[in-house]
Structures are given as C-alpha cells and as structure tokens.
Write an enzyme that holds these catalytic residues in place. Sequence first.
Site, PDB file in Angstrom:
ATOM      1  N   CYS A 257       1.166  -1.171  -0.061  1.00 45.81           N
ATOM      2  CA  CYS A 257      -0.287  -0.207   0.362  1.00 45.81           C
ATOM      3  C   CYS A 257       1.129   0.832   0.369  1.00 45.81           C
ATOM      4  O   CYS A 257       0.443   2.109  -0.391  1.00 45.81           O
ATOM      5  CB  CYS A 257      -0.651  -0.180   1.269  1.00 45.81           C
TER       6      CYS A 257
ATOM      7  N   HIS B 225      -1.394   1.867   7.503  1.00 45.25           N
ATOM      8  CA  HIS B 225      -1.530   1.781   6.161  1.00 45.25           C
ATOM      9  C   HIS B 225      -1.419   2.642   5.223  1.00 45.25           C
ATOM     10  O   HIS B 225      -1.944   3.495   6.235  1.00 45.25           O
ATOM     11  CB  HIS B 225      -3.171   1.473   5.948  1.00 45.25           C
TER      12      HIS B 225
END
Length: 942
Positions: free
Chosen positions: A334, A882
Amino acid sequence: MTIPDSGFMMENGASCLPHPPEEEKRIVTDLMNKSEANLKEGNLYYVISNRWFTIWQRYVGQGTAEYSTDEQLSDSQHSSVVPSKMADRPGPIDNSDIVLNRNDSECSDLELLRNLREEVDYVLVPQEVWEKLFDWYKGGPALPRKLILQEGVKHRQFNVEVYPLSLNLVDSRDDSQSVVRLSKKAFMWELYERVCALKGVEQEKARIWDYFNKQKQVELNIKNRTLEESNLQMDQHILLEVQVDGNGSSQFGRDSTGNELALVPLEPSRSSVTIAGGPTMSNGHSTSYSSNMYRGSNLSTTFSDIDDRYDSYNSVRKGERGGLAGLQNLGNTCFMNSAIQCLVHTPPLVEYFLQDYSEEINTENPLGMHGELALAFGELLRKLWSSGRTTIAPRAFKGKLARFAPQFSGYNQHDSQELLAFLLDGLHEDLNRVKQKPYIETKDSDGRPDEEVADECWKYHKARNDSVIVDVCQGQYKSTLVCPVCGKISITFDPFMYLSLPLPSTVTRTMTVTMFYGDGSALPMPYTVTLLKHGCCKDLIQALGTACCLKNDESLLLAEAYDHRIHRYFENPLEPLSSIKDDELIVAYRLSKKGTGRTKLEIIHRVQDKSISDNLKAVGRKLFGTPLVTYLDEDPPNEAEISIAVSRMLSPLRRTYSSLSKAHSSKENGFVSEAIDEPLDTYNALSGPGDESMDNTELEGTSSRDLSFQLFLTNANGLSCNKPIEKDSLIKSSPLVKVFMDWSDKEHQLYDSSYLKDLPEVHKTGFSVKKTRQEAVSLFSCLEAFLTEEPLGPDDMWYCPRCKEHRQATKKLDLWMLPDILVVHLKRFSYSRYLKNKLDTFVNFPIRNLDLSKYVKSKDGPSHMYELYAISNHYGGLGGGHYTAYAKLIDENRWYHFDDSHVSPVNEAEIRTSAAYLLFYQRVKTEPRSEAGETSRAHMDF
C-alpha cells in the site's frame, strides 16, 4: 552434599551442567562477531522468538532495554515476558508464538506468522549461534533461513529471507491446491523439481504457468530465470499442467474438463502504444525490453511510428474517463500504491509519459537503471490512465523496484516518502538528457551578490542534471553556514526535490531553569522557556535573558546541579541542548559582566546529619540544597570578602523579624549571635519590603564572627574538607574557589533554606495519558521551524576553510527558487535506538492559495502561489499501518480516494486529516492585470 537434579543430561545419561551465564554470553558474542565478518550468500540464519531470546539475554546479563520496552514489545509478549529479579535460566527454546499452529508434525516447512518484526517479535542468529543455543537448551522448532544478496544499481546488501516466496500450486487435473515455498532467488528449474517431486510427475510431462489472480498469464519455461525475475508474488497461484494421454496426445492448455484455457492477460495494454510509445503485439502483450536493447541503433528503431499511435491513444482517452484505476495490493504494498497514485496524478508527468519520451531515455548513465525504471513507470502510468476502472496489478513495476532498490524488496511495510525519493531520483537519472556529465569545481560566494551566486550554481547543476524531473520538481535552497570561531560565512545554493518539514512538537522542547541572583537582589525564581530541540546553550541563555529582562551589563552562567553539587558548567555557548536531559536540574546564576574573568566562588551547603551519634558529630555532615555561585572582586580573595559574598547571596533568604522573635529569647550552644541581637532596623535594612538587597556598606562593617558563618575550603572536586577559613586569612589564587558552608540551627532560624531545596527539573513528565492527536499546527509553522537557524550536530561538523578545522557551525536554510511541483513531506516518524514514534498531529494545510512569497528570498521568477492536487496518507502506528492517497482529477475538478484497488469520490472538505503525510502542490500561474483594471485571474499551470 546432595546436588539437585538440574535436568541437564548428556546422551549417555551423565549429568551435564550448563556454562555460567557470562561464559554463554562470551561464546555467543564471539560467534556473532565471527559471522558478521564472514557474510556470504547462502549462509544460514535461524529465526528465534524474541520472547525467549529476551529471557536469555536477561539471564546472561546482556543489556536488553531495546528488547523489553513497552513501545516495542508486541501485545502477546506483554503477557508472556515477566521481568525476573533472579534472572533465572530460561527453559527450552520456544518458537511456538511465531509459527502458525500446524497439526501435521511431519511438515518440515513450518510457516511463520505474517507481519512479524525483527527485534520485536523475533531475532536472527547465525547457524553457529543456533547450534550452541540448541545444544544448551534444546527446544525449537528450528526455523532456518538463507542469507541472500540483493544487488541494486547503487549498492549491494545482504538480507536474511525471513519470508520465502509462498506459491499456491493448482493442479489442473483435479483442481487440488498445495503450497510450495522457495527462495525468490531460486531458479525456475528448482521450482520444477519441487513441484514434480511433490506431485510425482516427470519433468518432461509438466508445464507450469503464471496463474496470477487465477488467470493464465505466461508459461514459466525459462529454467535459468529466478522466481523474482519472473515477477512471481507472495501467495499468488501457479498452474500445473501434465501430459497424461497414453497415446501421446497432450492436455496442455486444457482444464480438467478438457476445455481450452483462454490466455487472458491480467495486465492488458489498453492502448495501441506501450512503453514510451513502443509498438504492441497482436495478443495484447507489450514487447519485452531488456537493457541491452537500448544500446546502439536499436533504440531509434524501437520507438518508431509514434504519432499515429499517440493520436489513437488520445482519441480513446478523450472518449472515456481515465485516471480512476486502482492498484492491487501485492502484500504490504500500500505504501507503493499510495506514492504511485500521487505521481501518476501529477499533471506535468502525466503529459510527459503519455507522449513519446523515447529520445530522452538515458541507457548509459551509471547512476541510472539503464532506462528500465522510467520505462516501467511510463507503462504503468499509461495503463492507469487508459479507459475504464479495471484494477492494475503492478507486478512488473514491483519487480523492477526490487531489482534496483533491494531495500523495497520483500513484503514488509515501507515508507512512502522513502519510495517517492527513490522514484524521483531514479526517474531523473533514467531520463537525464546529459549523457556525459562535465566536471565542475564549485566556487565560494566570496561576498558576491546572492543573485549571481544562485544563477551560477543552478547553471552548474543543469549542466550535469537536466530532465523532466529537474524541470518540474526541483527547486533551490540558500544555505548559510557561519563559523563560531572566526566568523567565516559560507553561502551555497543547493537543489532540492521536496521539503521535509518537522512538526513543531518534534523540534521544540520546554525547559525549566531556576535562576539565582549573584548580587542577592531577589529570591531564586524558576523560568520556563520553549526552545528548538536542536538548539544550543546560547539559545537557552537568550531565552532566559528575555524572560527575566536581563540587563546589558549582566550575564547568565548555566550549570547542572547534581547531588547538591555543581556537576558541570555550560561554558561553551554552542553545546547542544540535547546534552541536557529532562530529569536534570539546571540552574542559572545572574551575574555582573564586570566579574567575568575573575575568581568564581561556589558555596556548597552542609548540615548536621541527625542520624550520626554524638561522638561523630564533628564529621557527621551531609550536603543539602543547591550551591550558590558568584564572583569575587579581590585576587587573591580573603576571608572577609568570602564572608561578605556568602552573606550577600543568602540575604534574600533571610526571614522577617516576626519569624525571628522566637530566636531572640533562645540560645544556641550556650550563646546568642551578635547578629540576632541587632535592632529591628538592621533586619529591615537586610530584608525589608522596600529593599530586598543587602547594603554593601553595612556588610563591609560586619565581620565573619558577627555573621557566624562556618566556612571551610574544599578541593576542586568538593569531596574533601580542608581547614576552616580563618579571620583575615588569604586564600590561594584560583579561577574557582569552593567552600562548604555549615548550617546550624541558628542559620536555619535566620534563613529560609527551603528556597534552596526541591527545585524543578528541566521537564517533569506527568502521568497523564499520552495524547495521540495533539494540538493542531499550521503548515506555515512547520515551514518556519524548518527555516530556523540551528547549530550543526557534533557528528555533522563543517570544515572551515579559514580555520582549517572542523567547526560546529550554525546553519540557516532559506528558500530561493521553488519548483512547479512542490512536494511537502511532514516528518511524522521519529526514530532513536530504543524508541520509535509517530505523531498524529493535525497539520492545517491550505488546499488552495498556498502563498509562499514571504518565504522565498529571490524576488524574481514565477508566482509563489500553489494549489493542492494529491495527498499520501498514513493511518495507524509504526508496527504496520496503512497508506492511501487522495488525488484530484484536474479536468473534473473533483477529488478521489485511492485505497489500493478501491477508488471512490470524496468531498474536498474530507481530505484534510491528521493522516496527511505527503502533500503535492502545483504552482498556480497568475495572469497579469488587464488594461481595463480587471482583477488578475489564477489557474493551474500545466
């Protein structure tokens, strides 16, 4: 004597006592050092649970602070590792907390839990260390891992492959699935051996396909290619096809029902052009390029017939919306997806990579990647800007990234800013228009105008660096260094690609210092000031001087008090504030500048220790309070001057007359001091409300006998007590005179010693719960903290050409020239040896009309107004977290949220969050005011 059973038995049943802890430590340390000195590809390392290893470290007396802090231990370890006061010997090695629970005990290929962190969840030890530990403790299971060599363009590094490549094998005969684990450095023939052995198939009858996303991609038939070079990803599928027909007919290319398997590429080229405008193959696969194809005349023929294909691509793109494709997460990628989405939505880069850039590819640059990174990025950008919203799996790009930047290989989480820095630098070198970089010797400014020096530096920079990245992403700093000794000023102008701005909470610290008055004019007073963390003692003195309204003829002397003594004086104004810890006691003495260079008097307080018996009272003294410091006028000093100085320093502590009333009628050791018998007006003169200071004339007429101070000379360390200071005696000349002042009950009645005790520390950390979201700060305050003058660190000294020595110079950065694309990095992460931290401070940044005019020193050039178009966000902590991205489609004037493969519209009001990590701004071009006097208009310059 009976020896209890220790549980340590040799194979023959004889008792085997373990080594002493210090011997185990020595053996392991020696083996570790030997292994570090002999790194070779293929060396075996073993994974050991940090839970067990921490207990062993504690047992052998090895420092374990970095393994046992709450910040670094995982939740499972919090409940498992309990500090042992006795440092008991650990039991058998236990790796059960880091492996998946497996019932099939015959499986020798145990799998580690995913997302484990080194030195937090596990440690790595060389094979020789494991063998010793296993010999001493037994246990397990053994988790061997190989050392692999990652060769990048600019550096080589060894890594232990903690997580080998895990592939899901699908057997086309019965659709059964099994797992195959191999090193990513393993060759394809090794994969064939492993698969065929597992399935009992002859290699001649087997074919293995890249079955990514359960779609047939390409046959894996190049046996001398590694799995990494084949772009195989963690946990992806591979397909086994077997020739099973006895009459020789083949079922290759058919599924279990006999139907043909369609060859559907996962990453189709949705345009009639591919990398840098190159031709496409009829089946939709782009032509495969290797670095040797770009040498010689091949380059010119590879990128022919561009115009027609580019027009065709534009017609497709205009018909449908582009730029809304997501990126598949290939396993903790990510961070990469977030950075890529921000870059592929940078208007000048979109325009550049959607047209033919083949002539600018530099395959000869030794600092570049033979053009391969630029080609891979260009191909990925084209796919993301093709019509439709089909998710793209950036496998080829990740493969190039792992090859040229080994630090980003594997499947661990990384920093999107570090990746962005590598990409911008790598794209620049691959697209550098300068084929042969000239050698240029930089010149010193030598007092020349800044404009002249800046233009010269930029000209020299462009002579060696000229690419689209330089055109749109690089600006220029003005850097000023000042030598603290000779005052030499050095001014240079350096390029930058992005601004890394500290958050104020990471660059400032609050410090409390107690101030004493050397002339006895006031009581000790604590002052709290806020300073830059990377400042020096000079900054602290200046801040304190401002806070206490220091006069021009006064100075401050900083010192650290420890154990009721002066531990050290901060006499070097450039000593960094980092040398002062929060739990230390710092005092400042406000002194007259006239005393500078004269004898310094240090008064250390002692009191009778009540716990000492009567026959030891002569030596039973203990220190208390904070020492007092002042200057003496005479050299050499005499007893009278020292007594007067002591009395002057104590005068603010003198109690009022009412508090002394009890003392008038009491005797101490059979006598009452003459000072106590003085009339009321004498006390008023000493400590009355209208005059806190003691009158010097009064003091000069008062002898030490009258003042009753018991003073003793001590040595420079303040550890031994010499003879008492006698009346009219001279003291040996010295820059520093230290004396003990013995306090009796009489002194305690006269003076309030509480002002000398329990002084505040530099910074008292409370027990309140730590706030994860701190007070909001402005982007401008971050920029101002970045541009503030600060001294260089001790490890970053500057070589002064005038002094011919390295000096701890002061450095000041200024913005001189800004790029069209301005990337702002908010430094949310801080690292130290024992602590890693992330700040969730909310930074209030402008979305539009970011005006940086007042921060740019050069008054020439284009507008300094910017508008935001992309953000890289980081959510969560350091353990994982994230990354996502916000990007604006300029044509639509609408924001979108890119969360890996998921893309959704978002309101502009929602994009400003405390997760913002990288901010991407584009210069706004301001049109000149029209003759009719209309207001100037602004628009995005692209």
